[in-house]
Design a protein around this motif. Structure first.
Motif, mmCIF file in Angstrom:
data_model
loop_
_atom_site.group_PDB
_atom_site.id
_atom_site.type_symbol
_atom_site.label_atom_id
_atom_site.label_comp_id
_atom_site.label_asym_id
_atom_site.label_seq_id
_atom_site.Cartn_x
_atom_site.Cartn_y
_atom_site.Cartn_z
ATOM 1 N N LEU A 193 38.932 -3.862 -10.331
ATOM 2 C CA LEU A 193 38.409 -3.966 -11.698
ATOM 3 C C LEU A 193 39.274 -4.872 -12.567
ATOM 4 C CD1 LEU A 193 37.620 -0.186 -12.422
ATOM 5 C CD2 LEU A 193 36.247 -1.859 -11.175
ATOM 6 N N LYS A 194 40.479 -5.136 -12.124
ATOM 7 C CA LYS A 194 41.446 -5.893 -12.918
ATOM 8 C C LYS A 194 40.933 -7.295 -13.210
ATOM 9 C CE LYS A 194 45.583 -6.266 -14.818
ATOM 10 N NZ LYS A 194 45.920 -5.502 -16.026
ATOM 11 N N ASP A 195 41.091 -7.710 -14.475
ATOM 12 C CA ASP A 195 40.742 -9.054 -14.934
ATOM 13 C C ASP A 195 39.237 -9.345 -14.888
ATOM 14 O OD1 ASP A 195 43.437 -9.696 -15.430
ATOM 15 O OD2 ASP A 195 43.734 -10.234 -13.327
ATOM 16 N N LYS A 196 38.429 -8.296 -14.858
ATOM 17 C CA LYS A 196 36.983 -8.433 -14.929
ATOM 18 C C LYS A 196 36.432 -7.478 -15.983
ATOM 19 C CE LYS A 196 36.192 -11.275 -11.399
ATOM 20 N NZ LYS A 196 35.507 -12.577 -11.544
ATOM 21 N N ILE A 197 35.320 -7.865 -16.597
ATOM 22 C CA ILE A 197 34.549 -6.929 -17.410
ATOM 23 C C ILE A 197 33.569 -6.273 -16.451
ATOM 24 C CG2 ILE A 197 32.903 -6.674 -19.305
ATOM 25 C CD1 ILE A 197 34.185 -9.280 -20.458
ATOM 26 N N THR A 198 33.733 -4.981 -16.253
ATOM 27 C CA THR A 198 33.025 -4.283 -15.181
ATOM 28 C C THR A 198 32.073 -3.230 -15.719
ATOM 29 O OG1 THR A 198 34.945 -4.558 -13.704
ATOM 30 C CG2 THR A 198 33.301 -2.903 -13.086
ATOM 31 N N VAL A 199 30.874 -3.220 -15.166
ATOM 32 C CA VAL A 199 29.981 -2.076 -15.307
ATOM 33 C C VAL A 199 30.169 -1.251 -14.039
ATOM 34 C CG1 VAL A 199 27.597 -1.281 -15.414
ATOM 35 C CG2 VAL A 199 28.321 -3.253 -16.777
ATOM 36 N N LEU A 200 30.689 -0.047 -14.199
ATOM 37 C CA LEU A 200 31.080 0.792 -13.070
ATOM 38 C C LEU A 200 30.126 1.973 -12.937
ATOM 39 C CD1 LEU A 200 33.214 1.552 -10.879
ATOM 40 C CD2 LEU A 200 34.453 2.768 -12.691
ATOM 41 N N GLY A 201 29.584 2.154 -11.732
ATOM 42 C CA GLY A 201 28.664 3.257 -11.495
ATOM 43 C C GLY A 201 28.977 3.986 -10.203
ATOM 44 N N ALA A 212 27.290 11.458 -7.259
ATOM 45 C CA ALA A 212 26.584 10.429 -8.025
ATOM 46 C C ALA A 212 26.374 10.888 -9.463
ATOM 47 C CB ALA A 212 25.236 10.115 -7.379
ATOM 48 N N THR A 213 26.085 9.919 -10.324
ATOM 49 C CA THR A 213 25.688 10.171 -11.699
ATOM 50 C C THR A 213 24.798 9.031 -12.157
ATOM 51 O OG1 THR A 213 26.444 10.425 -14.007
ATOM 52 C CG2 THR A 213 27.809 9.070 -12.562
ATOM 53 N N PRO A 214 23.808 9.309 -13.004
ATOM 54 C CA PRO A 214 22.997 8.207 -13.533
ATOM 55 C C PRO A 214 23.735 7.382 -14.577
ATOM 56 C CG PRO A 214 22.322 10.280 -14.530
ATOM 57 C CD PRO A 214 23.307 10.621 -13.443
ATOM 58 N N PHE A 215 24.897 7.862 -15.031
ATOM 59 C CA PHE A 215 25.645 7.165 -16.068
ATOM 60 C C PHE A 215 26.524 6.070 -15.473
ATOM 61 C CE2 PHE A 215 24.536 11.126 -18.090
ATOM 62 C CZ PHE A 215 24.247 10.751 -19.395
ATOM 63 N N VAL A 216 26.611 4.951 -16.188
ATOM 64 C CA VAL A 216 27.534 3.873 -15.829
ATOM 65 C C VAL A 216 28.492 3.642 -16.984
ATOM 66 C CG1 VAL A 216 25.979 2.738 -14.202
ATOM 67 C CG2 VAL A 216 25.893 2.112 -16.630
ATOM 68 N N PHE A 217 29.604 2.984 -16.700
ATOM 69 C CA PHE A 217 30.700 2.870 -17.649
ATOM 70 C C PHE A 217 31.137 1.414 -17.793
ATOM 71 C CE2 PHE A 217 30.680 6.766 -15.251
ATOM 72 C CZ PHE A 217 30.698 7.748 -16.242
ATOM 73 N N ILE A 218 31.630 1.076 -18.973
ATOM 74 C CA ILE A 218 32.150 -0.266 -19.230
ATOM 75 C C ILE A 218 33.675 -0.208 -19.165
ATOM 76 C CG2 ILE A 218 32.315 -2.174 -20.872
ATOM 77 C CD1 ILE A 218 29.674 -1.197 -22.099
ATOM 78 N N VAL A 219 34.260 -0.968 -18.253
ATOM 79 C CA VAL A 219 35.717 -1.036 -18.102
ATOM 80 C C VAL A 219 36.149 -2.470 -18.376
ATOM 81 C CG1 VAL A 219 37.688 -0.664 -16.569
ATOM 82 C CG2 VAL A 219 35.663 0.816 -16.387
ATOM 83 N N ASP A 220 37.125 -2.649 -19.262
ATOM 84 C CA ASP A 220 37.529 -3.999 -19.623
ATOM 85 C C ASP A 220 38.537 -4.581 -18.633
ATOM 86 O OD1 ASP A 220 40.128 -3.115 -20.303
ATOM 87 O OD2 ASP A 220 39.682 -3.009 -22.444
ATOM 88 N N LYS A 221 38.995 -5.787 -18.898
ATOM 89 C CA LYS A 221 39.877 -6.503 -17.977
ATOM 90 C C LYS A 221 41.233 -5.828 -17.800
ATOM 91 C CE LYS A 221 37.949 -11.102 -18.842
ATOM 92 N NZ LYS A 221 38.260 -12.508 -19.205
ATOM 93 N N ASP A 222 41.623 -5.021 -18.792
ATOM 94 C CA ASP A 222 42.915 -4.336 -18.740
ATOM 95 C C ASP A 222 42.779 -2.887 -18.308
ATOM 96 O OD1 ASP A 222 44.426 -6.603 -19.710
ATOM 97 O OD2 ASP A 222 43.484 -6.229 -21.657
#
Length: 210
Positions: free
Chosen positions: A50-58, A146-156
């Motif tokens: 996830l490092k150094d990326k804007i990630t949608v994590l599910g 599993a979960t239907p929810f996804v999360f926004i993780v930033d580059k840091d």
């Protein structure tokens, strides 16, 4: 003259109002950090980070086939819109042994768009549950991990979300079973975080040129 002014107001005002609400009020600030130092998914699968990326994590867990509808919603409403950004990625966590189901999902998604920024991280059931607990949200995985929810993780590696959502108060994740939530909330929030990094990049470039 007055007639032209009135016509101009009638034409411009609705456009301004539309742009204001379409962009979202949150776009005038930073997207709040809800959890700092989220563990990197490389702790589970060394091939994904996830490092150094804007990630949608599910989390699709061990019954990926049952979550195809969620993945399609995410692909159509989020990935197609933001997948063109170089520092954006979408990461789905699945259990070891789900390779065939993942390939089926990728085949179906590939019919709708280029999926080169869809990533799949594999891990044991114990590792996935431990990782998810480390995210410190108010959401739980079901019995299939599993979960239907996804999360926004930033580059840091900070989990971003809303701390004043009109419905949930603190909003850690976005429900992929709700097209309205993806359209009306998640799209706005990803716009905000992308704008943050664009502004930061412009500032850094300006500072270097001084």
């Amino acid at each position: 003259m007055k007639k032209k002014i009135v016509l101009a107001i009638l034409f411009i005002l609705p456009v301004v109002v539309y742009l204001f609400f379409a962009s979202g009020v949150n776009n005038f600030g930073r997207l709040p950090i809800l959890v700092e130092n989220v563990p990197d998914i490389s702790e589970i699968d060394e091939s994904v980070s996830l490092k150094d990326k804007i990630t949608v994590l599910g989390f699709l867990g061990k019954q990926v086939d049952d979550r195809q509808g969620n993945a399609f919603n995410l692909n159509q409403k989020i990935y197609k819109r933001f997948g063109e950004f170089n520092d954006f990625q979408l990461v789905m966590v699945v259990t070891d042994g789900s390779e065939e189901q993942v390939e089926n999902l990728k085949k179906e998604l590939g019919k709708l768009s280029n999926i080169d920024k869809w990533r799949f991280a594999y891990g044991s059931e114990e590792a996935i549950q431990s990782y998810f607990n480390g995210m410190k949200t108010d959401i739980e995985l079901d019995q299939t991990l599993a979960t239907p929810f996804v999360f926004i993780v930033d580059k840091d590696l900070n989990l971003r979300g809303r701390n004043d959502d009109e419905e949930d108060g603190v909003k850690f994740g976005f429900d992929t079973s709700s097209v309205a939530e993806l359209n009306n909330k998640m799209v706005d929030d990803i716009k905000i975080i992308l704008a943050e990094y664009r502004l930061a990049l412009k500032k850094n470039n300006a500072d270097r040129s001084k």
